[in-house]
Design an enzyme around this catalytic site. Structure first.
Site, PDB file in Angstrom:
ATOM      1  CG  HIS A   8      27.970 -30.823  44.002  1.00  0.00           C
ATOM      2  ND1 HIS A   8      26.518 -30.914  43.904  1.00  0.00           N
ATOM      3  CD2 HIS A   8      28.523 -31.831  43.214  1.00  0.00           C
ATOM      4  CE1 HIS A   8      26.352 -31.759  42.762  1.00  0.00           C
ATOM      5  NE2 HIS A   8      27.383 -32.231  42.236  1.00  0.00           N
ATOM      6  CG  HIS A  50      26.274 -31.166  35.683  1.00  0.00           C
ATOM      7  ND1 HIS A  50      24.917 -32.052  35.251  1.00  0.00           N
ATOM      8  CD2 HIS A  50      26.626 -32.053  36.686  1.00  0.00           C
ATOM      9  CE1 HIS A  50      24.645 -33.085  35.539  1.00  0.00           C
ATOM     10  NE2 HIS A  50      25.990 -33.268  37.001  1.00  0.00           N
TER      11      HIS A  50
HETATM   12  O1  G3P Z   1      31.408 -35.900  42.125  1.00  0.00           O
HETATM   13  C1  G3P Z   1      29.975 -36.458  42.461  1.00  0.00           C
HETATM   14  C2  G3P Z   1      28.890 -35.689  41.497  1.00  0.00           C
HETATM   15  O2  G3P Z   1      29.170 -34.331  41.208  1.00  0.00           O
HETATM   16  C3  G3P Z   1      28.408 -36.548  40.439  1.00  0.00           C
HETATM   17  O3  G3P Z   1      27.070 -36.159  40.227  1.00  0.00           O
HETATM   18  O4  G3P Z   1      25.409 -35.108  38.503  1.00  0.00           O
HETATM   19  O5  G3P Z   1      26.608 -33.764  40.421  1.00  0.00           O
HETATM   20  O6  G3P Z   1      27.911 -34.238  38.484  1.00  0.00           O
HETATM   21  P1  G3P Z   1      26.699 -34.784  39.400  1.00  0.00           P
HETATM   22 CA    CA Z   2      30.150 -33.538  39.227  1.00  0.00          CA
END
Ligand code: G3P
Ligand code: CA
Length: 246
Positions: A8, A50
């Site tokens: 992630h 992000h």
């Molecule tokens: O892909 C799931 C996740 O990345 C969505 O939330 O806020 O981490 O971009 P965020």
């Molecule tokens: Ca994401």
């Protein structure tokens, strides 16, 4: 081997999120894929970051989309995390695709176009996937479902994932409406019944964000197709203890 492990924002527990350092670590640690977030600069470059604002993860301020790529490159995207990473930069999507292309990894590209409109982001991302021959290994996700439909018009072969938060009633019906192959489900919503019904509707289920060993194991037991985690090394050790023991 399922569940796939997606790092992630890269291996973001121990590296600054969405930087080449975090993505290189994900490759090194044996993740099956990476997840990243994309936006457009004012001069049309697709960059990996992000938040719509620079303030949290760089030493700059203001909206990403008001800056040129050259301006963004002067910023540090790592000093907020640890001074050791002060030289880390906001990467372009080109750089990340060039890094991943020689591997066998998959890439989840989350289009950050829900709160801030990003005209032409879909078109630019598809162009880059074609240049780097990554259409088969890419999955595009977004909280903006219309944007996913637009991706299907531009590139029917690219898989998409319906990304949501909170409870969505019968998400398979919405997935059909927006032509997605996957559901990207928040961990609180993942139940045996959700996975069973999703599979019955020929949808793969990717859970986010799954960090504890206990939850990782529970997800495998439920038959989930992929997990998005900040800890790809932990996930690999838990899911494949024998692979790393020698
Ligand atoms: O892909 C799931 C996740 O990345 C969505 O939330 O806020 O981490 O971009 P965020
Ligand atoms: Ca994401």
């Amino acid at each position: 081997m399922r569940p796939w492990i997606f790092a992630h924002r890269g291996a973001s527990a121990r590296h600054p999120e969405n930087t080449l350092e975090a993505f290189r670590a994900a490759i090194r640690l044996g993740a099956d894929g990476i997840e990243l977030d994309v936006q457009l600069t004012s001069d049309g470059e697709v960059v990996v970051i992000h938040d719509p604002w620079l303030d949290r993860t760089t030493d700059g301020t203001g909206l990403v989309q008001n800056r040129t790529f050259a301006e963004l490159r002067r910023l540090s995207a790592g000093s907020w995390f640890d001074p050791r990473f002060s030289k880390s930069k906001i990467p372009s999507l080109r750089e990340v695709l060039a890094l991943v292309m020689p591997t066998r990894m998959q890439v989840i590209l989350e289009l950050k176009n829900f709160f801030v409109p990003q005209p032409e982001l879909e078109k630019r991302v598809v162009e880059l996937l074609r240049i780097y021959e990554m259409e088969q290994r890419a999955i595009i996700s977004s909280f903006n479902f219309n944007s996913l439909l637009h991706i299907k018009e531009l590139a029917p072969a690219v898989r998409t994932g319906l990304l949501y938060i909170g409870h969505l009633h019968e998400p398979w019906d919405i997935a059909r409406q927006y032509q997605t192959e996957q559901l990207h489900v928040p961990k609180e919503e993942i139940t045996p019944s959700l996975i069973r019904q999703a599979h019955r509707h020929r949808l793969e289920v990717i859970g986010w964000t799954i960090n504890s060993s206990q939850t990782i194991l529970r997800m495998r037991k439920l038959g989930i197709d992929g997990i998005i985690t900040n800890y790809p090394r932990r996930a690999r050790k838990v899911l494949h203890p024998k692979l790393d023991s020698g």
